[in-house]
Design a protein around this motif. Structure first.
Motif, short mmCIF file in Angstrom:
data_model
loop_
_atom_site.label_atom_id
_atom_site.label_comp_id
_atom_site.label_asym_id
_atom_site.label_seq_id
_atom_site.Cartn_x
_atom_site.Cartn_y
_atom_site.Cartn_z
N GLY A 2 0.65 -1.23 -0.42
CA GLY A 2 0.03 -0.13 0.06
C GLY A 2 0.51 1.18 -0.06
O GLY A 2 0.24 2.34 0.52
N LEU B 132 -2.47 -7.65 1.95
CA LEU B 132 -3.78 -6.96 2.13
C LEU B 132 -3.54 -6.93 4.32
O LEU B 132 -3.55 -5.67 4.50
CB LEU B 132 -4.59 -7.30 1.70
CG LEU B 132 -5.14 -6.63 0.06
CD1 LEU B 132 -6.43 -7.61 -0.10
CD2 LEU B 132 -4.76 -5.75 -0.38
N TRP C 166 -9.11 -1.07 1.92
CA TRP C 166 -8.57 -2.62 1.68
C TRP C 166 -9.14 -3.57 0.58
O TRP C 166 -10.11 -4.02 1.74
CB TRP C 166 -7.32 -2.80 2.31
CG TRP C 166 -6.31 -1.72 3.18
CD1 TRP C 166 -6.14 -1.00 4.17
CD2 TRP C 166 -5.45 -1.33 2.55
NE1 TRP C 166 -5.68 -0.38 4.26
CE2 TRP C 166 -5.25 -0.15 3.20
CE3 TRP C 166 -4.82 -0.72 0.58
CZ2 TRP C 166 -3.54 0.57 3.25
CZ3 TRP C 166 -3.87 0.10 0.33
CH2 TRP C 166 -3.04 0.91 1.54
#
Length: 268
Positions: free
Chosen positions: A54, A79, A91
């Motif tokens: 991310g 994730l 997410w």
């Protein structure tokens, strides 16, 4: 594994190593220029496709302010790390070639260092364009071709000589989307306009060659495809091929070229 999905799958331990070592040493440096080129700013709806842990989504969220940022990845381990590091972002688990969003959902759709792992990159680009809003942008960052990588071409050649076909294929996969003309064709074929291409040579920096090899192997699927003896041969070979990229204090500081490609979805 389905042939329509990304093949870059990581264990939870590898995902943690990826975030702790690979992101700060390598991936983070290209995010600001990608966001700049894509015009990411306050109030926007932003999608980070194949987001990994991310880093693009996090820095985009810092710019978006009261906007909405979503990160999507196929890999649950990635994730899990992303949610731990930045819980305020949405997410989602999903496939880059079948994005689970309505048409025109996002002002900016971004994909950093991941398109080359999608078995059907042209379809993934088409999906990115579909979910972009009219007048929105699509931004992609991929490594330049292996032939243009001064430090990595010899490393990949050395490592590929020690591993089996499956592992060698993974090593070369990083550079499969490095042909700018092919990327241009994907984007224009999907209906985008006003293409801008910028080649940015960043740095591949690690405290030592050993640290770099550990990260390359243990934060990627290579860790499951090498036995101990092969791993040791790759480590020894890396010291030879990267000798000229060492600083006086023994740190690895090698060039790495990427292509940033941003285009606009026509407003009407």
């Amino acid at each position: 594994m389905k042939t329509t999905t990304q093949t870059f799958q990581l264990t939870p331990a590898a995902a943690e190593t990826y975030e702790a070592a690979f992101v700060p040493a390598f991936f983070a440096q290209w995010v600001p220029p990608l966001l700049d080129l894509a015009g990411v700013g306050p109030g926007q709806r932003i999608l980070d496709v194949a987001c990994g842990t991310g880093i693009v989504a996090r820095l985009a969220a810092d710019r978006a302010g009261d906007g909405a940022v979503t990160g999507l990845d196929l890999n649950p381990a990635m994730l899990d790390v992303a949610r731990r590091v930045r819980p305020g972002i949405t997410w989602c688990q999903g496939d880059a070639v079948e994005l689970p969003f309505p048409d025109g959902s996002f002002d900016a759709v971004l994909c950093q260092m991941a398109l080359m792992f999608v078995p059907d990159p042209e379809r993934a680009v088409a999906e990115m364009v579909r979910v972009a809003a009219p007048g929105g942008t699509v931004g992609i960052d991929v490594p330049a071709a292996l032939a243009d990588q001064e430090a990595f071409a010899p490393f990949v050649a050395m490592a590929a000589g020690h591993v089996g076909p499956a592992a060698a294929d993974l090593l070369t996969a990083y550079f499969r989307c490095g042909d700018v003309e092919r990327l241009d064709s994907f984007l224009r074929g999907a209906g985008l306009a006003d293409l801008t291409v910028r080649t940015v040579t960043g740095r591949y920096r690690f405290p030592s060659v050993d640290a770099a090899v550990t990260t390359e192997v243990e934060s990627t699927p290579l860790v499951e495809r090498l036995d101990a003896a092969t791993y040791a041969r790759i480590r020894a070979g890396a010291h030879e091929v990267w000798r000229s990229f060492l600083t006086a204090t023994g740190e690895l500081d090698a060039p790495f070229a990427t292509h940033l490609v941003v285009a606009r979805k026509p407003a009407g």
